[in-house]
Design a protein around this motif. Structure first.
Motif, PDB file in Angstrom:
ATOM      1  N   PRO A 132       8.605  -0.724  19.458  1.00 47.61           N
ATOM      2  CA  PRO A 132       7.113  -1.359  18.696  1.00 47.61           C
ATOM      3  C   PRO A 132       7.059  -1.651  19.339  1.00 47.61           C
ATOM      4  CG  PRO A 132       8.962  -0.196  17.501  1.00 47.61           C
ATOM      5  CD  PRO A 132       9.332   0.128  18.485  1.00 47.61           C
ATOM      6  N   ARG A 133       6.117  -2.635  19.121  1.00 47.97           N
ATOM      7  CA  ARG A 133       5.664  -3.724  19.704  1.00 47.97           C
ATOM      8  C   ARG A 133       5.870  -5.076  18.739  1.00 47.97           C
ATOM      9  NH1 ARG A 133       0.213  -2.177  22.775  1.00 47.97           N
ATOM     10  NH2 ARG A 133       0.218  -4.258  23.921  1.00 47.97           N
ATOM     11  N   SER A 134       5.916  -5.887  18.900  1.00 49.76           N
ATOM     12  CA  SER A 134       6.177  -7.964  18.200  1.00 49.76           C
ATOM     13  C   SER A 134       4.297  -7.561  18.138  1.00 49.76           C
ATOM     14  CB  SER A 134       6.774  -8.416  18.770  1.00 49.76           C
ATOM     15  OG  SER A 134       6.271  -9.158  19.458  1.00 49.76           O
TER      16      SER A 134
ATOM     17  N   VAL B 164      -1.837 -14.238  10.827  1.00 49.16           N
ATOM     18  CA  VAL B 164      -0.744 -15.522  10.326  1.00 49.16           C
ATOM     19  C   VAL B 164       0.448 -14.095   9.828  1.00 49.16           C
ATOM     20  CG1 VAL B 164      -2.786 -16.454   9.699  1.00 49.16           C
ATOM     21  CG2 VAL B 164      -2.319 -14.672   8.325  1.00 49.16           C
ATOM     22  N   THR B 165       1.507 -14.863   9.610  1.00 52.60           N
ATOM     23  CA  THR B 165       3.041 -14.121   9.747  1.00 52.60           C
ATOM     24  C   THR B 165       3.019 -14.448   7.778  1.00 52.60           C
ATOM     25  OG1 THR B 165       3.958 -15.128  11.377  1.00 52.60           O
ATOM     26  CG2 THR B 165       4.955 -13.648  10.080  1.00 52.60           C
ATOM     27  N   ALA B 166       3.510 -13.767   7.472  1.00 49.20           N
ATOM     28  CA  ALA B 166       3.935 -13.016   6.121  1.00 49.20           C
ATOM     29  C   ALA B 166       5.509 -13.336   5.673  1.00 49.20           C
ATOM     30  CB  ALA B 166       2.961 -12.504   5.153  1.00 49.20           C
ATOM     31  N   SER B 167       5.579 -13.706   5.036  1.00 48.85           N
ATOM     32  CA  SER B 167       6.831 -13.155   4.476  1.00 48.85           C
ATOM     33  C   SER B 167       7.391 -12.332   3.354  1.00 48.85           C
ATOM     34  CB  SER B 167       7.817 -14.899   4.690  1.00 48.85           C
ATOM     35  OG  SER B 167       7.420 -15.788   3.586  1.00 48.85           O
ATOM     36  N   VAL B 168       8.324 -11.970   3.191  1.00 51.42           N
ATOM     37  CA  VAL B 168       8.506 -11.074   1.822  1.00 51.42           C
ATOM     38  C   VAL B 168       9.401 -11.030   1.031  1.00 51.42           C
ATOM     39  CG1 VAL B 168       8.967  -8.636   1.740  1.00 51.42           C
ATOM     40  CG2 VAL B 168       8.178  -8.631   3.727  1.00 51.42           C
ATOM     41  N   THR B 169       9.704 -11.590   0.210  1.00 49.42           N
ATOM     42  CA  THR B 169      10.604 -12.576  -0.695  1.00 49.42           C
ATOM     43  C   THR B 169      10.758 -10.995  -2.168  1.00 49.42           C
ATOM     44  OG1 THR B 169       8.761 -13.638  -1.367  1.00 49.42           O
ATOM     45  CG2 THR B 169      10.415 -14.627  -0.031  1.00 49.42           C
ATOM     46  N   ASN B 170      11.376 -11.871  -2.855  1.00 49.38           N
ATOM     47  CA  ASN B 170      11.125 -11.030  -4.418  1.00 49.38           C
ATOM     48  C   ASN B 170      11.474  -9.348  -4.713  1.00 49.38           C
ATOM     49  OD1 ASN B 170      11.684 -13.150  -5.722  1.00 49.38           O
ATOM     50  ND2 ASN B 170       9.554 -13.193  -6.279  1.00 49.38           N
ATOM     51  N   TRP B 171      12.557  -9.025  -3.737  1.00 49.22           N
ATOM     52  CA  TRP B 171      13.396  -8.540  -4.099  1.00 49.22           C
ATOM     53  C   TRP B 171      13.246  -7.335  -5.835  1.00 49.22           C
ATOM     54  CZ3 TRP B 171      10.905  -4.049  -1.271  1.00 49.22           C
ATOM     55  CH2 TRP B 171      10.212  -4.741  -0.232  1.00 49.22           C
ATOM     56  N   ASP B 172      13.280  -6.010  -5.583  1.00 51.24           N
ATOM     57  CA  ASP B 172      13.923  -5.947  -7.471  1.00 51.24           C
ATOM     58  C   ASP B 172      15.308  -4.630  -7.030  1.00 51.24           C
ATOM     59  OD1 ASP B 172      12.207  -2.754  -8.507  1.00 51.24           O
ATOM     60  OD2 ASP B 172      13.200  -3.603  -6.540  1.00 51.24           O
ATOM     61  N   ALA B 173      15.878  -4.594  -7.489  1.00 50.51           N
ATOM     62  CA  ALA B 173      17.141  -4.562  -7.911  1.00 50.51           C
ATOM     63  C   ALA B 173      17.158  -3.026  -6.808  1.00 50.51           C
ATOM     64  CB  ALA B 173      17.887  -3.628  -9.401  1.00 50.51           C
ATOM     65  N   GLU B 174      15.672  -2.037  -7.538  1.00 43.69           N
ATOM     66  CA  GLU B 174      16.068  -1.002  -6.478  1.00 43.69           C
ATOM     67  C   GLU B 174      15.001  -1.066  -5.639  1.00 43.69           C
ATOM     68  OE1 GLU B 174      13.531   0.605  -9.745  1.00 43.69           O
ATOM     69  OE2 GLU B 174      15.641  -0.216 -10.703  1.00 43.69           O
TER      70      GLU B 174
ATOM     71  N   ALA C  51       7.441  -2.959   4.170  1.00 46.98           N
ATOM     72  CA  ALA C  51       7.436  -3.952   3.925  1.00 46.98           C
ATOM     73  C   ALA C  51       6.934  -5.132   4.904  1.00 46.98           C
ATOM     74  CB  ALA C  51       7.508  -4.290   2.221  1.00 46.98           C
ATOM     75  N   ASP C  52       8.682  -4.911   5.532  1.00 50.52           N
ATOM     76  CA  ASP C  52       8.939  -5.832   6.368  1.00 50.52           C
ATOM     77  C   ASP C  52       7.418  -6.341   7.766  1.00 50.52           C
ATOM     78  OD1 ASP C  52      12.119  -6.093   6.407  1.00 50.52           O
ATOM     79  OD2 ASP C  52      10.661  -7.720   6.604  1.00 50.52           O
ATOM     80  N   VAL C  53       6.965  -4.457   7.851  1.00 50.80           N
ATOM     81  CA  VAL C  53       6.031  -4.737   9.077  1.00 50.80           C
ATOM     82  C   VAL C  53       5.267  -4.801   8.917  1.00 50.80           C
ATOM     83  CG1 VAL C  53       4.997  -2.334   9.712  1.00 50.80           C
ATOM     84  CG2 VAL C  53       7.551  -2.507   9.885  1.00 50.80           C
TER      85      VAL C  53
ATOM     86  N   LYS D  83       5.623  -8.628   8.875  1.00 53.74           N
ATOM     87  CA  LYS D  83       4.651  -9.304  10.368  1.00 53.74           C
ATOM     88  C   LYS D  83       4.381  -9.071  11.797  1.00 53.74           C
ATOM     89  CE  LYS D  83       9.156 -11.942   9.214  1.00 53.74           C
ATOM     90  NZ  LYS D  83       9.190 -10.917   8.127  1.00 53.74           N
ATOM     91  N   VAL D  84       4.115  -7.406  11.137  1.00 52.76           N
ATOM     92  CA  VAL D  84       3.147  -6.429  12.167  1.00 52.76           C
ATOM     93  C   VAL D  84       1.965  -6.901  11.915  1.00 52.76           C
ATOM     94  CG1 VAL D  84       2.971  -4.900  14.132  1.00 52.76           C
ATOM     95  CG2 VAL D  84       5.475  -6.004  13.539  1.00 52.76           C
ATOM     96  N   GLY D  85       1.478  -6.434  10.977  1.00 52.81           N
ATOM     97  CA  GLY D  85       0.385  -6.272  10.095  1.00 52.81           C
ATOM     98  C   GLY D  85      -0.303  -7.228  10.165  1.00 52.81           C
ATOM     99  N   PHE D  86       0.567  -7.823   9.666  1.00 53.85           N
ATOM    100  CA  PHE D  86      -0.394  -9.194   8.874  1.00 53.85           C
ATOM    101  C   PHE D  86      -1.061  -9.493  10.422  1.00 53.85           C
ATOM    102  CE2 PHE D  86      -1.791 -10.421   4.944  1.00 53.85           C
ATOM    103  CZ  PHE D  86      -1.509  -9.577   3.613  1.00 53.85           C
TER     104      PHE D  86
END
Lengths: 169, 186
Positions: free
Chosen positions: B6-8, B94-104, B80-82, B85-88
C-alpha cells in the motif's frame, strides 16, 4: 463532460504485446450480485441466456471464495463452511485455469468483482485487473450521471476497456 | 509476483490530480451558503450536508481503494488509522490523528488540526447550530458503509464554534457480512 487529461491512471498498464485479441469475456459485479458490465470479444459457444449466465458466474465465484477461505492451511480461525465473509477478508483466490481458458478474478473490499476470461497461456493478470479497476473508477464512479449499483452504459469506458484488453498478453 | 505494498498518503497525494485549495474552499462555502438560503433551517442544512457527503462517500471509497492499494483492514483500529493517515492526506492534503480509543476498540476520535474547508470562514451568531463541515461526516459514513461497516459519525469539537481543533467521533455500530444475494435457487 471534461476530459480527465493530465492525470496518469495509476498503476501504469503493463506493456502491450503484438498479439491480437486475447480477452474472451469480462464481467463486473457489485456486492449485491448485479452484473454491472458484461463484455464479450470472443465467445463461440453460448449455453445459457444472459441472466442465468450472470447468476451462474456470480454464484460460482461466491462459492469458490468461501471454499478457498475455509481450506486455507495458514489461517487460524475458520468458521463453518457457508458462513458469509467480508469481501477481501481471509485468503482469496485469484485465478483458475482449464485446458481451454483461464479465469482471473479480483475483488475489492467494497465488493466490486472483476472477472476476465482469457486464453489458457495467459500469465498473472492481477496487475491488469487492478488497472481495469482504476479505469472503472475514472470513467464510471466519477461520472455524475452514473447511479451506483446500476448497469454501466458508458461508451467511453467500453472503448477504453476494449483497447486495453486487446493489448493484454 | 509479490503483492504491491500500500502506498503512503504522501506518495499518492503527490501523484494525484489536484485543484487549487482556495477554489475548493470557496466552492464549498458557496454550496453551504446556497443551502442556507434554500433550506433556511440550520438542522435541515446539516442533514442535507450529511446526505451529500454520504453520496460522495459511496463513490469515493472506490477511488480510494484503487489509488491506495490498501487491502482489507484487519480491525477497526487499522481502519481508523488508514482513514486518518491515508484518506485525509490523499483527498484533503492534511493528516489527521486518531485518539480516544474506547475499551472495545469500536469508537475513536479523529482530530483535524487544519481543515481546508474552513479557511476564511466565520460562523455568525444566528447560525451557531450549523455543522459547517458536516459533509465530512457523511463522506466517512458512506465510505465505511460500502466496506460493510455501519458507523455513526458525529462532531465532538468544532473550531468554528470556539474549540481549538476539529474532532470527529467515529463509532462502529456493526460489521455486515456479505450474504448470497439470490434467494431462489434455480
Amino acid at each position: 463532460m471534461q476530459f480527465f487529461g493530465g492525470s496518469e491512471i495509476s498503476p501504469s498498464p503493463p506493456a502491450p504485446t503484438a498479439s491480437g485479441n486475447n480477452g474472451h469475456m469480462l464481467y463486473v459485479f457489485n456486492r449485491n450480485g448485479i452484473c454491472l458490465l458484461y463484455r464479450e470479444w470472443n465467445r463461440p459457444l453460448h449455453t445459457l441466456n444472459a441472466q442465468q449466465d450472470h447468476k451462474l458466474m456470480f454464484g460460482l465465484l461466491f462459492s469458490l471464495k468461501s471454499l478457498t477461505a475455509k481450506m486455507d492451511p495458514t489461517s487460524a480461525e475458520k468458521g463453518n463452511l457457508g458462513v458469509p465473509q467480508l469481501p477481501g477478508q481471509g485468503c482469496s483466490f485469484h485465478s483458475f485455469r482449464t485446458n481451454t481458458y483461464k479465469l482471473s478474478f479480483m475483488e475489492t473490499p467494497s465488493g466490486i468483482k472483476i472477472i476476465l476470461v482469457t486464453h489458457p497461456r495467459t500469465g498473472d493478470l492481477r496487475e491488469s485487473l487492478k488497472y481495469i479497476y482504476n479505469l472503472y473508477v475514472e470513467y464510471v464512479v466519477k461520472n455524475p450521471l452514473y447511479t451506483p449499483g446500476s448497469p454501466i452504459r458508458s461508451e467511453l469506458f467500453n472503448t477504453t476497456l476494449d483497447q486495453y484488453v486487446r493489448g493484454i498478453a | 509476483m509479490p503483492p504491491v505494498a500500500p502506498r503512503s498518503g504522501d506518495a499518492i497525494f503527490a501523484n494525484i490530480e489536484r485543484v487549487n485549495a482556495e477554489l475548493f474552499t470557496l466552492t464549498y462555502g458557496a454550496i453551504v451558503r446556497q443551502l442556507l438560503t434554500d433550506l433556511e433551517e440550520v438542522e435541515e442544512v446539516n442533514k442535507q450536508l450529511d446526505q451529500m457527503g454520504y453520496n460522495i462517500g459511496i463513490r469515493l471509497i472506490d477511488e480510494f481503494l484503487a489509488k491506495s492499494n490498501v487491502s482489507r483492514c484487519v480491525d477497526f483500529r487499522e481502519t481508523a488509522d488508514v482513514i486518518a493517515k491515508v484518506g485525509f492526506k490523499m483527498f484533503l492534503g492534511v493528516t489527521a490523528s486518531v485518539t480516544n480509543w474506547d475499551a472495545e476498540g469500536t469508537c475513536c476520535s479523529i482530530v483535524l488540526e487544519d481543515n481546508p474547508l474552513v479557511d476564511f470562514v466565520e460562523l455568525p451568531d444566528n447560525y451557531q447550530g450549523l455543522y459547517y463541515c458536516n459533509i465530512l461526516s457523511g463522506v466517512i459514513r458512506g465510505a465505511l458503509d460500502m466496506v460493510s461497516m455501519k458507523a455513526e459519525v458525529t462532531w465532538l469539537r468544532d473550531a468554528l464554534r470556539g474549540d481549538d481543533v476539529f474532532e470527529l467521533q467515529v463509532k462502529l455500530l456493526k460489521q455486515v457480512p456479505e450474504e448470497y444475494p439470490y434467494k431462489d435457487d434455480e
